[in-house]
Design an enzyme around this catalytic site. Structure first.
Site, PDB file in Angstrom:
ATOM      1  N   LYS A 283       0.789  -1.233   0.000  1.00 28.13           N
ATOM      2  CA  LYS A 283       0.000   0.000   0.000  1.00 28.13           C
ATOM      3  C   LYS A 283       0.818   1.279   0.000  1.00 28.13           C
ATOM      4  CE  LYS A 283      -4.311  -0.647   1.058  1.00 28.13           C
ATOM      5  NZ  LYS A 283      -5.248   0.090   1.384  1.00 28.13           N
ATOM      6  N   GLU A 290      -6.763  12.602   1.966  1.00 28.14           N
ATOM      7  CA  GLU A 290      -7.888  12.151   2.792  1.00 28.14           C
ATOM      8  C   GLU A 290      -8.060  13.031   4.035  1.00 28.14           C
ATOM      9  OE1 GLU A 290      -7.270   7.957   3.496  1.00 28.14           O
ATOM     10  OE2 GLU A 290      -7.274   7.540   1.363  1.00 28.14           O
TER      11      GLU A 290
END
Ligand code: ARG
Length: 458
Positions: A283, A290
């Site tokens: 990831k 965000e």
């Protein structure tokens, strides 16, 4: 610690009440503005012969000394004082004695705090504006480099018509440019000095309010002493403009997140601006985008909170208004942090131009242009729309883009098609034929870029 207002009282304040009432933990944020306002007030009082020259000199020297000592860390602002105004006044009296007791002549903490908060906000409007300008500068750089970087433009998050990356960034340029103009509007409207309004009804001392206002860089004094101490409109406007900035940043963040997804791969966020997962080694998360999206709610909250605080307050000052500070400070710090980080993230973004272009080619973004081709050859638009709809359906069945269909296949759908259709619906044509003001063609974008360059130089 004795309070500024202790005279009328026979008992000490309950400690919990003291803590509940005190604002020093947060209003120390405008310590510098409080000193600045007090110096201007003192200079005006001396000009009006309310203070002697000697008293003025002693007060100004005392105030400057307090500022220096706090800045140098030699003097601590502590919770022993109720608020920043008490801290400054108590320390002034400690330093210069009786002359210090005259500083508050013709002044109330109500007009004092109104001034401090305005001075603070005025500075912060300029800081936010500078950060917006940095972001615009970065956007313009991306625009200049990408007038021929084709990508799909979306409606309903479905591929709609081809555009360029410059065009897409230009949309955000417009938004943040409007945000800057909101800063300028608010500054202009709020830039009137409340000092000299007293607690609510002015004062019997012959204050020269025009003079104080000019010393502090205001356009002039406020015109109603009740409104002066009770007005927080400028904070509501500022919080509203900050909320709009966050709304823009949040939309942009959302696109960054989508573009960064494995499905899109339009961009790569620099390692310095992304984070990993503690469990999934593959990831690379768009956490900054965000968080910016998430913090938007917090800034909206500040706006709603202050609107709600103000809605039931009778004139003039009421203690409820002390609640304007923490939330405004938090909103300002949040927006400044988000703008700075966002600009850094944008500066280091890598655009996968090939993937963007491929995405524009596959997704029937040239379907409108194919319909226009038929229209130019005499087919009514509504018929053309239906023919191309049918063509798209056939393309989907065959797994082909419109321009991957052979001329024979196209003619089966409509015999109006000739080989020149391929040129008419190529990605380049679709973009470059859109020449109106504000459209994505290189020609149109270059005009916009020139205007934006001139604007940033202003
Ligand atoms: N801390 C107060 C505020 O932020 C300052 C003004 C106090 N005035 C008063 N009348 N108690 O609003």
């Amino acid at each position: 610690m004795a309070q500024l207002w202790g005279g009328r009282f026979t008992k000490d304040t309950d400690q919990l009440v003291y803590n509940f009432n005190a604002s020093i933990s947060f209003d120390q944020k405008f310590f510098h503005q409080d000193i600045e306002g007090s110096i201007a007030h003192t200079v005006m009082l001396a000009k009006q012969k309310i203070l002697t020259e000697e008293e003025k000199d002693a007060i100004v020297k005392g105030l400057t000394g307090i500022r220096e000592d706090v800045d140098a860390g030699k003097l601590q602002i502590t919770s022993a004082y109720e608020d920043i105004h008490s801290f400054v006044e108590a320390n002034l009296i400690d330093r210069i004695g009786d002359a210090g007791k005259k500083l508050h002549t013709g002044r109330s903490r109500n007009d004092q705090v109104a001034l401090d908060m305005k001075l603070y906000t005025r500075d912060e409007i300029s800081h936010v504006d500078a950060l917006l300008k940095d972001l615009l500068t970065e956007l313009l750089t991306i625009m200049k480099e990408n007038t021929e970087t084709y990508m799909p433009g979306f409606t309903h998050l479905q591929k709609a018509q081809p555009i360029t990356l410059a065009h897409h960034m230009g949309a955000y340029f417009e938004m943040f440019k409007r945000d800057r103009s909101r800063m300028a509007d608010i500054y202009k409207r709020m830039n009137y000095c409340p000092l000299g309004s007293g607690a609510l009804a002015g004062t019997t001392y012959p204050l020269d309010r025009e003079y104080t206002a000019s010393l502090l860089g205001f356009e002039g004094p406020t015109m109603n002493s009740m409104d002066s101490v009770a007005d927080r409109d400028y904070l509501i406007e500022f919080l509203s403009a900050l909320s709009t900035i966050m709304m823009h940043l949040s939309r942009f963040s959302e696109e960054i997140i989508i573009w960064n997804s494995n499905e899109y791969k339009f961009i790569e966020i620099d390692d310095a601006y992304s984070t990993g997962s503690s469990i999934m080694p593959q990831k690379k998360n768009p956490d900054i985008a965000e968080l910016v999206r998430g913090k938007t709610g917090r800034v909206y909250g500040a706006l709603m909170s202050l609107l709600t605080t103000m809605k039931g307050i009778p004139l003039a000052y009421n203690k409820d208004m002390q609640e304007d500070k923490e939330l405004t400070f938090d909103a300002i710090d949040t927006v400044k942090g988000c703008l700075a980080l966002f600009t850094g993230m944008i500066r280091t973004l890598k655009f996968n131009k090939d993937i963007m272009e491929k995405s524009a080619m596959h997704g029937f973004t040239n379907a409108t242009d194919a319909a226009d081709y038929l229209v130019k050859h005499g087919v009514p638009f509504r018929d053309a729309h239906s023919i191309i709809g049918h063509l798209v359906l056939t393309c989907i069945e065959k797994g082909k883009a419109i321009d991957e269909m052979s001329i024979e296949e196209l003619k089966e759908i409509s015999d109006v098609f000739e080989p020149d259709v391929y040129d008419a619906i190529s990605l380049k044509t679709c973009v470059e034929k859109r020449l109106t003001i504000g459209a994505p063609s290189k020609t149109s974008m270059e005009q916009a870029i020139a205007a934006y360059e001139a604007y940033l130089k202003e």
